[in-house]
Design a protein around this motif. Structure first.
Motif, short mmCIF file in Angstrom:
data_model
loop_
_atom_site.label_atom_id
_atom_site.label_comp_id
_atom_site.label_asym_id
_atom_site.label_seq_id
_atom_site.Cartn_x
_atom_site.Cartn_y
_atom_site.Cartn_z
N VAL A 55 2.74 1.78 -3.40
CA VAL A 55 1.88 2.13 -4.54
C VAL A 55 1.37 3.57 -4.40
O VAL A 55 1.30 4.31 -5.37
CB VAL A 55 0.70 1.14 -4.66
CG1 VAL A 55 -0.24 1.55 -5.78
CG2 VAL A 55 1.20 -0.27 -4.89
N ARG A 56 1.06 3.96 -3.17
CA ARG A 56 0.60 5.34 -2.96
C ARG A 56 1.70 6.34 -3.35
O ARG A 56 1.44 7.32 -4.04
CB ARG A 56 0.22 5.52 -1.50
CG ARG A 56 -0.39 6.85 -1.22
CD ARG A 56 -0.41 7.12 0.25
NE ARG A 56 -1.48 8.06 0.62
CZ ARG A 56 -1.69 8.46 1.85
NH1 ARG A 56 -0.94 8.00 2.84
NH2 ARG A 56 -2.65 9.31 2.12
N VAL B 255 0.81 -1.21 0.00
CA VAL B 255 0.00 0.00 0.00
C VAL B 255 0.85 1.27 0.00
O VAL B 255 0.65 2.18 -0.80
CB VAL B 255 -0.97 0.00 1.21
CG1 VAL B 255 -1.73 1.29 1.30
CG2 VAL B 255 -1.93 -1.17 1.11
N ASP C 71 2.08 6.57 -7.06
CA ASP C 71 1.04 7.38 -7.68
C ASP C 71 1.40 8.86 -7.64
O ASP C 71 1.22 9.58 -8.62
CB ASP C 71 -0.29 7.15 -6.95
CG ASP C 71 -1.42 7.94 -7.60
OD1 ASP C 71 -1.86 7.52 -8.68
OD2 ASP C 71 -1.82 8.97 -7.03
N LEU D 176 -1.15 -7.76 -3.32
CA LEU D 176 -1.68 -7.17 -4.54
C LEU D 176 -0.98 -7.81 -5.74
O LEU D 176 0.22 -7.98 -5.73
CB LEU D 176 -1.39 -5.65 -4.55
CG LEU D 176 -2.11 -4.80 -3.51
CD1 LEU D 176 -1.48 -3.42 -3.46
CD2 LEU D 176 -3.59 -4.68 -3.83
N ASP E 1 -3.58 -5.68 -10.13
CA ASP E 1 -4.15 -4.73 -9.18
C ASP E 1 -3.38 -3.41 -9.19
O ASP E 1 -3.95 -2.33 -9.24
CB ASP E 1 -4.11 -5.29 -7.75
CG ASP E 1 -4.98 -6.52 -7.59
OD1 ASP E 1 -6.05 -6.56 -8.20
OD2 ASP E 1 -4.57 -7.45 -6.86
N GLU F 246 -3.93 -1.51 -12.36
CA GLU F 246 -5.28 -0.94 -12.38
C GLU F 246 -5.35 0.32 -11.52
O GLU F 246 -5.90 1.34 -11.93
CB GLU F 246 -6.28 -1.98 -11.87
CG GLU F 246 -7.73 -1.54 -11.99
CD GLU F 246 -8.66 -2.44 -11.19
OE1 GLU F 246 -8.39 -3.66 -11.12
OE2 GLU F 246 -9.63 -1.91 -10.63
N VAL F 247 -4.75 0.25 -10.35
CA VAL F 247 -4.81 1.40 -9.44
C VAL F 247 -4.03 2.58 -10.01
O VAL F 247 -4.46 3.73 -9.93
CB VAL F 247 -4.26 1.00 -8.05
CG1 VAL F 247 -4.04 2.22 -7.18
CG2 VAL F 247 -5.21 0.04 -7.35
N LEU F 248 -2.87 2.30 -10.63
CA LEU F 248 -2.01 3.39 -11.08
C LEU F 248 -2.29 3.81 -12.53
O LEU F 248 -1.83 4.86 -12.95
CB LEU F 248 -0.54 2.98 -10.96
CG LEU F 248 -0.02 2.73 -9.53
CD1 LEU F 248 1.41 2.25 -9.57
CD2 LEU F 248 -0.13 3.99 -8.69
N SER F 249 -3.04 3.01 -13.27
CA SER F 249 -3.29 3.19 -14.71
C SER F 249 -2.05 3.70 -15.46
O SER F 249 -1.96 4.85 -15.84
CB SER F 249 -4.51 4.06 -14.99
OG SER F 249 -4.47 5.27 -14.28
N ILE F 250 -1.13 2.78 -15.66
CA ILE F 250 0.16 3.11 -16.25
C ILE F 250 0.68 1.84 -16.93
O ILE F 250 0.27 0.73 -16.58
CB ILE F 250 1.14 3.57 -15.13
CG1 ILE F 250 2.55 3.83 -15.66
CG2 ILE F 250 1.22 2.57 -14.01
CD1 ILE F 250 3.50 4.32 -14.58
#
Lengths: 90, 237
Positions: free
Chosen positions: B121-122, B118, B125, B156, B160, B163-167
């Motif tokens: 990934v944050r 978590v 972003d 994750l 996942d 998808e969260v970062l769309s990259i």
């Protein structure tokens, strides 16, 4: 024991779903720099405004964010039950 | 990298480490600050790796702090680097302050490395957002994937994270204990043929160097079917 066995067979559980949910919300708040309470009062106001013109199902209203590469959109989704005959002025 | 002249620049001024990781720590004479300030030539600051041909390290200074360099310094210095090397990899320090500013000042491309956690990934972003605002479209490497945990639903997956970062992805690296051994000895992981992480890094290099469509292998648990069934039923480990 039986519970654990069931869990294993069904492949349920796992903390990643929690991680993903928390992450998605954290990113929304990071982007908008607003708190949860702000979002809740926003939702309340939106419901109030729409209710002046339409009868909506207040339970079903959904407030969500859609993220694109460089923009994020606030999407309010609500089932409209019917239009109001007499529009109550603000 | 495939016969190209490559320079790796340690931008973590004050917390130098790429030298020990690459096993070149006892060959440092000059560093990036000396080179930028004109105290030495690039050729003197760039340490030639004797095991991998055409690979050079420009080490960070250990006695200064990040503010000793400015983004303008780096823009100027990068022009010189471009004449000398085919690829220049800036190893950006953690954080989004001056060290980051200096690292990305002259960047044409960027790789964002994150782990499936978590906090990572944050942060990724946030960094991706900062790179976009500079007109750079970064690509993603997901590092330290533990396939067993992903299969169990306790980590994750790369899907996942994407998808969260769309990259766009450029590589997936499995958690590999060899990395610790490799940094202990200072022998690059890419030279260890049996290492999964080493193989993943070699493939990332290929993708960056003209083979962008090389398929990305997803780290998996590689368990025989019956062992898998036994495991689900709670037998064995």
């Amino acid at each position: 024991m039986l519970n654990g066995l069931l869990k294993k067979i069904l492949g349920k559980g796992g903390s990643k779903q929690i991680a993903k949910k928390r992450l998605q919300f954290a990113l929304i708040y990071d982007k908008l720099e607003v708190s949860d309470t702000t979002l809740q009062s926003l939702q309340r106001d939106i419901v109030e405004v729409i209710s002046r013109y339409f009868v909506i199902d207040q339970e079903e209203i959904k407030l969500e964010f859609q993220r694109d590469r460089d923009s994020s959109a606030l999407v309010v989704n609500t089932p409209i039950l019917s239009a109001r005959r007499t529009i109550t002025p603000a | 990298m495939e016969g190209k002249r490559v320079a790796v620049v340690d931008m973590d001024i004050g917390l130098r480490n790429l030298d020990v990781v690459m096993g070149l720590e006892n060959r440092i004479v000059f560093n990036i600050v000396d080179a930028v300030k004109g105290k030495c030539k690039i050729g003197q600051a760039a340490i030639k790796d004797r095991r991998i041909e055409n690979l050079f390290l420009i080490p960070a200074s250990q006695s200064d702090n990040k503010n000793v360099l400015s983004p303008e310094d780096m823009l100027r210095f990068s022009k010189v680097l471009r004449d000398e090397f085919d690829y220049v990899l800036m190893d950006c320090p953690a954080g989004i302050e001056r060290g980051f500013e200096n690292s990305v000042a002259a960047a044409q491309e960027a790789l964002v490395i994150c782990t499936p956690e978590v906090s990572s990934v944050r942060d990724a972003d946030r960094v991706i957002g900062l790179l976009y605002s500079r007109g750079i479209t970064p690509k993603l490497v997901v590092n330290r994937i533990v396939p067993e945990m992903v299969a169990r639903g306790d980590m994750l997956s790369h899907e996942d994270v994407v998808e969260v970062l769309s990259i766009d992805l450029v590589g997936l690296v499995e958690m590999d204990n060899q990395v610790v051994i490799s940094t202990n000895t200072g022998l690059p992981i890419v030279m260890q043929k049996d290492s999964k992480a080493g193989e993943a890094f070699r493939q990332i290099a290929l993708r960056l160097n003209g083979q962008p469509d090389l398929p990305i292998q997803v780290p998996s648990t590689h368990k025989p079917f019956w062992k898998k069934v036994g495991h689900k039923l709670g037998f064995g480990r």
